[in-house]
Design an enzyme around this catalytic site. Structure first.
Site, PDB file in Angstrom:
ATOM      1  N   CYS A 177       0.845  -1.202   0.000  1.00 38.20           N
ATOM      2  CA  CYS A 177       0.000   0.000   0.000  1.00 38.20           C
ATOM      3  C   CYS A 177       0.874   1.243   0.000  1.00 38.20           C
ATOM      4  CB  CYS A 177      -0.928  -0.013   1.221  1.00 38.20           C
ATOM      5  SG  CYS A 177      -2.049   1.404   1.258  1.00 38.20           S
ATOM      6  N   CYS A 183      -0.442   4.240   1.934  1.00 34.09           N
ATOM      7  CA  CYS A 183      -0.310   4.094   3.392  1.00 34.09           C
ATOM      8  C   CYS A 183       1.129   4.310   3.834  1.00 34.09           C
ATOM      9  CB  CYS A 183      -0.717   2.691   3.832  1.00 34.09           C
ATOM     10  SG  CYS A 183      -2.177   2.046   3.041  1.00 34.09           S
ATOM     11  N   ASP A 184       2.064   3.697   3.126  1.00 30.12           N
ATOM     12  CA  ASP A 184       3.434   3.611   3.642  1.00 30.12           C
ATOM     13  C   ASP A 184       4.443   4.470   2.900  1.00 30.12           C
ATOM     14  OD1 ASP A 184       2.490   1.703   5.426  1.00 30.12           O
ATOM     15  OD2 ASP A 184       2.922   0.035   4.089  1.00 30.12           O
TER      16      ASP A 184
HETATM   17  P1  FAD Z   1     -10.249  -5.125   7.006  1.00 31.45           P
HETATM   18  O1  FAD Z   1      -9.355  -4.188   7.698  1.00 31.45           O
HETATM   19  O2  FAD Z   1      -9.732  -5.934   5.870  1.00 31.45           O
HETATM   20  O3  FAD Z   1     -10.829  -6.114   8.121  1.00 31.45           O
HETATM   21  C1  FAD Z   1     -11.699  -7.145   7.828  1.00 31.45           C
HETATM   22  C2  FAD Z   1     -11.688  -8.101   8.983  1.00 31.45           C
HETATM   23  O4  FAD Z   1     -12.727  -9.055   8.796  1.00 31.45           O
HETATM   24  C3  FAD Z   1     -10.396  -8.904   9.122  1.00 31.45           C
HETATM   25  O5  FAD Z   1      -9.947  -8.888  10.440  1.00 31.45           O
HETATM   26  C4  FAD Z   1     -10.790 -10.321   8.727  1.00 31.45           C
HETATM   27  O6  FAD Z   1     -10.059 -11.271   9.434  1.00 31.45           O
HETATM   28  C5  FAD Z   1     -12.258 -10.341   9.151  1.00 31.45           C
HETATM   29  N1  FAD Z   1     -12.996 -11.366   8.429  1.00 31.45           N
HETATM   30  C6  FAD Z   1     -12.848 -11.751   7.129  1.00 31.45           C
HETATM   31  N2  FAD Z   1     -13.682 -12.776   6.854  1.00 31.45           N
HETATM   32  C7  FAD Z   1     -14.363 -13.049   7.996  1.00 31.45           C
HETATM   33  C8  FAD Z   1     -15.347 -14.009   8.348  1.00 31.45           C
HETATM   34  N3  FAD Z   1     -15.809 -14.894   7.472  1.00 31.45           N
HETATM   35  N4  FAD Z   1     -15.814 -14.001   9.620  1.00 31.45           N
HETATM   36  C9  FAD Z   1     -15.374 -13.110  10.550  1.00 31.45           C
HETATM   37  N5  FAD Z   1     -14.434 -12.175  10.255  1.00 31.45           N
HETATM   38  C10 FAD Z   1     -13.948 -12.149   9.010  1.00 31.45           C
HETATM   39  N6  FAD Z   1      -5.362   2.622   5.290  1.00 31.45           N
HETATM   40  C11 FAD Z   1      -5.250   3.878   5.747  1.00 31.45           C
HETATM   41  O7  FAD Z   1      -6.217   4.643   5.711  1.00 31.45           O
HETATM   42  N7  FAD Z   1      -4.072   4.320   6.314  1.00 31.45           N
HETATM   43  C12 FAD Z   1      -2.973   3.536   6.421  1.00 31.45           C
HETATM   44  O8  FAD Z   1      -1.919   3.972   6.902  1.00 31.45           O
HETATM   45  C13 FAD Z   1      -3.079   2.194   5.952  1.00 31.45           C
HETATM   46  N8  FAD Z   1      -2.030   1.347   6.054  1.00 31.45           N
HETATM   47  C14 FAD Z   1      -2.145   0.062   5.594  1.00 31.45           C
HETATM   48  C15 FAD Z   1      -1.053  -0.783   5.696  1.00 31.45           C
HETATM   49  C16 FAD Z   1      -1.142  -2.083   5.240  1.00 31.45           C
HETATM   50  C17 FAD Z   1       0.067  -2.988   5.379  1.00 31.45           C
HETATM   51  C18 FAD Z   1      -2.353  -2.558   4.655  1.00 31.45           C
HETATM   52  C19 FAD Z   1      -2.460  -3.982   4.170  1.00 31.45           C
HETATM   53  C20 FAD Z   1      -3.447  -1.703   4.532  1.00 31.45           C
HETATM   54  C21 FAD Z   1      -3.347  -0.386   4.991  1.00 31.45           C
HETATM   55  N9  FAD Z   1      -4.407   0.503   4.872  1.00 31.45           N
HETATM   56  C22 FAD Z   1      -4.312   1.770   5.360  1.00 31.45           C
HETATM   57  C23 FAD Z   1      -5.680   0.089   4.267  1.00 31.45           C
HETATM   58  C24 FAD Z   1      -6.670  -0.232   5.386  1.00 31.45           C
HETATM   59  O9  FAD Z   1      -6.066  -1.120   6.286  1.00 31.45           O
HETATM   60  C25 FAD Z   1      -7.948  -0.846   4.819  1.00 31.45           C
HETATM   61  O10 FAD Z   1      -8.500   0.025   3.860  1.00 31.45           O
HETATM   62  C26 FAD Z   1      -8.962  -1.087   5.910  1.00 31.45           C
HETATM   63  O11 FAD Z   1      -8.409  -1.838   6.958  1.00 31.45           O
HETATM   64  C27 FAD Z   1     -10.175  -1.809   5.368  1.00 31.45           C
HETATM   65  O12 FAD Z   1     -11.044  -1.967   6.441  1.00 31.45           O
HETATM   66  P2  FAD Z   1     -12.238  -3.019   6.408  1.00 31.45           P
HETATM   67  O13 FAD Z   1     -12.987  -2.759   7.662  1.00 31.45           O
HETATM   68  O14 FAD Z   1     -12.963  -2.947   5.135  1.00 31.45           O
HETATM   69  O15 FAD Z   1     -11.589  -4.461   6.436  1.00 31.45           O
END
Ligand code: FAD
Ligand code: NDP
Length: 313
Positions: A136, A139-140
């Protein structure tokens, strides 16, 4: 008795939904996952170090931010189970949620299961992940270790071009590795890459190994043409932009998905193809993929769920 709202997933989208639904007295039940899709409860931010673009925090560690969100969800009345949802039955309301031996009925489901950035698992990657290797750039990319260095982006799609362009703000040079002899990116994005003097595109090239002691110092690349020539690029960063996999396999085709597997939502809303099922965060967003946009759509999902429940008892 049926649950009013079940939230599946525990990233910023799931927690924003839980906070809003909790404050609306909907007593949401969240399944935060048990290393679902290879990610710890709390989601993708648990895999990073500093988050510097989430409003309200100049800088906060990803795991700490997610711990605070979890605490706030519970403070607002959410119940959280550290289990992974195996499958759901969305054929009629109340919907059914299958978790191990348990079957839970839910009047509304909010899906916030996120997406997982694809990685290549190159030799050396495990050791240097987040020490010069990232998936990302937005992000980084601004971190000090990447400043004024040659940075390598893998991929030839819109994301790769967007990330490469973004990184030119910090890098001395950005090299894109494209495995074929063409970019997949749209024409306008291709022009953006080709017209940026700081970007060099290496076609027919893939990374095969990463090197470095404590942080990444180089990327071994190989030609995809028959000569399979190898060379090493001295680089301070490697960014994957080879696509994401939305975590939707547990839905078993019961919601309309796009061709990659993202949940289709009605534009401007979190409505899915099934009434009473809402989707928020990266699981339905292949463009922005940020914590704040995920939290924003999590809020929308909870407000839409509340309205839905008031209209459908
Ligand atoms: P996610 O964060 O993907 O969380 C989904 C969760 O649901 C996970 O814990 C998963 O295990 C769980 N899950 C999946 N399937 C199931 C199931 N069947 N049952 C129960 N639970 C389940 N964004 C920023 O704004 N700033 C940053 O600095 C930034 N840094 C990042 C760094 C990295 C290395 C990465 C990979 C991403 C970064 N991002 C950043 C992007 C950001 O993390 C994502 O956009 C955000 O986390 C997405 O949120 P979400 O709630 O959609 O899902
Ligand atoms: P894409 O699937 O479009 O592109 C992935 C790229 O990575 C392709 O060039 C692909 O090569 C390459 N790739 C995949 N696997 C490997 C591998 N193992 N080794 C080397 N290269 C690999 O993903 P994106 O994330 O770029 O885009 C996803 C969607 O989001 C698209 O619809 C895109 O248009 C959209 N999007 C739009 C943006 C915008 O409009 N500004 C910004 C970001 C995304 P190959 O071409 O050979 O398959």
């Amino acid at each position: 008795m049926s649950e009013k709202v079940v939230i599946i997933g525990s990233g910023p989208a799931g927690h924003a939904a839980a906070i809003y639904a909790g404050r609306a007295k909907l007593e949401p039940l969240m399944y935060e996952g048990m290393f679902a899709a290879g990610v710890a409860a709390g989601g993708q931010l648990t895999t990073t170090t500093e988050v510097e673009n989430y409003p309200g925090h100049l800088s906060i560690s990803g795991p700490e931010l997610m711990e605070k969100m979890r605490e706030q969800s519970m403070h607002c009345g959410a119940r959280i189970k550290t289990e992974t949802v195996d499958r759901v039955d969305l054929s009629r309301r109340p919907f059914k949620v299958f978790v191990g031996e348990d079957v839970i009925e839910a009047n509304v489901i909010i899906i916030a299961t996120g997406a997982t950035a694809k990685r290549m698992n190159l030799p050396g990657e495990e050791r240097l992940w987040q020490k010069g290797i990232s998936a990302c750039a937005v992000c980084d990319g601004g971190l000090p270790i990447f400043r004024n260095k040659t940075l390598v982006v893998v991929g030839g799609g819109d994301s790769a071009v967007e990330e490469a362009n973004y990184l030119t703000k910090y890098a001395s040079k950005v090299i894109m590795l494209v495995r074929r002899d063409v970019l997949r990116a749209s024409k306008v994005m291709q022009d953006r890459a080709k017209n940026n003097p700081k970007i060099e595109i290496l076609f027919n090239t893939v990374p095969v190994e990463v090197v470095g002691e404590k942080v990444l110092s180089g990327v071994v690349v190989q030609s995809t043409t028959p000569d399979a020539k190898r060379s090493t690029i001295e680089a301070g960063g490697l960014f994957y932009a080879i696509g994401h996999l939305p975590n939707t396999s547990f839905l078993q085709g019961q919601l309309e998905l796009d061709d990659v597997g993202y949940i289709k939502t009605k534009p401007g809303t979190t409505y899915t193809s099934v009434e009473g099922v809402f989707a928020a965060g990266d699981v339905q967003d292949k463009v922005y993929r940020q914590a704040i946009t995920s939290a924003g759509t999590g809020c929308m999902a909870a407000l839409e769920a509340e309205r839905f429940l008031s209209e459908h008892h």
